[in-house]
Design an enzyme around this catalytic site. Sequence first.
Site, PDB file in Angstrom:
ATOM      1  N   MET A 124     -17.660 -64.429 -58.636  1.00  0.00           N
ATOM      2  CA  MET A 124     -18.287 -63.151 -58.298  1.00  0.00           C
ATOM      3  C   MET A 124     -17.570 -62.580 -57.070  1.00  0.00           C
ATOM      4  O   MET A 124     -16.454 -62.122 -57.179  1.00  0.00           O
ATOM      5  CB  MET A 124     -19.780 -63.364 -58.042  1.00  0.00           C
ATOM      6  CG  MET A 124     -20.583 -62.108 -58.044  1.00  0.00           C
ATOM      7  SD  MET A 124     -20.795 -61.426 -59.696  1.00  0.00           S
ATOM      8  CE  MET A 124     -22.305 -60.537 -59.474  1.00  0.00           C
ATOM      9  N   CYS A 125     -18.185 -62.636 -55.895  1.00  0.00           N
ATOM     10  CA  CYS A 125     -17.624 -62.200 -54.612  1.00  0.00           C
ATOM     11  C   CYS A 125     -17.481 -60.683 -54.548  1.00  0.00           C
ATOM     12  O   CYS A 125     -17.285 -60.008 -55.548  1.00  0.00           O
ATOM     13  CB  CYS A 125     -16.279 -62.855 -54.308  1.00  0.00           C
ATOM     14  SG  CYS A 125     -16.378 -64.659 -54.153  1.00  0.00           S
TER      15      CYS A 125
END
Length: 295
Positions: A1-2
């Site tokens: 994700m991030c």
Amino acid sequence: MCGIVGLFLKTDTLQPQLGDLMSDMLITMTDRGPDSAGLAVYSDSAGYKLTVQSDAADDVFPALDEWLAVNVPGTTMRHLSTHAVISGPADLGLTLPAALADAFPQLRIMSGGAAMEVFKEVGLPRDVAARFNLRDMAGTHGIGHTRMATESAVTTDGAHPFSTGDDQCLVHNGSLSNHNALRRKLARQNVTVSSQNDSEVAAAYLTWKMREGANLGEALEMGLKDLDGFYTFVVGTKNGFGVLRDPIACKPAVLAETDDYVAFGSEYRALVGLPGIDTARVWEPEPATVYFWER
């Protein structure tokens, strides 16, 4: 994700607001990465700055301040939570990192250079921004990251941004498949990677290529051949700001540009609070295409 954010100011108008604008961008990306957060801030400087971190800052930093006064006169130290920024003459970077490693082995060096300071810690982006007073920071450009840990532990060492060369840092959304082979190759080139995070390997790769004479744009182009995996990179140097997506480009990315700035966000909502965004040119960066701006 991030979540990744970046803001490169083309004029001086917004420099006093850089930290405030980037804090809002970073916090907006919280649900993409609630484990840790960090921000690299660039500002004009005539000397050299070294950012260090300690998990026992209240005990270590007073001793460090005294040690600097005796052993490195002419320096100053600014203490911000678990980090401190040591400032001094331009040649400070030639000797101070090695001296600190001997005198204070428990310190982590976050970054060094004439322009850049790096602040990163475990915790929600809102809390990280508050503990370092990021909103009060002025500057010319910056890059930030909110992390959802996948390939390594939730630690300060694993948080972004990663700096492996003076005034150079990288944030990354994605995963590299050949980072272990690259670690071995970089070690043979005397380029150090200290964490288990594959993103630091990417940062170190760019450091190596730029040390060999490439500029940031050229180093990113070389990465298209040498870095396997899926990724979006945002990279900062003393005067530059670059963006690169891998040839598949499965990670989200948005760029916006006005006469005053270039902004990057993993999602458009990270950019909606920027002044003039309603009239900005907004686009999705193309796969395998280097976007590079320089002051």
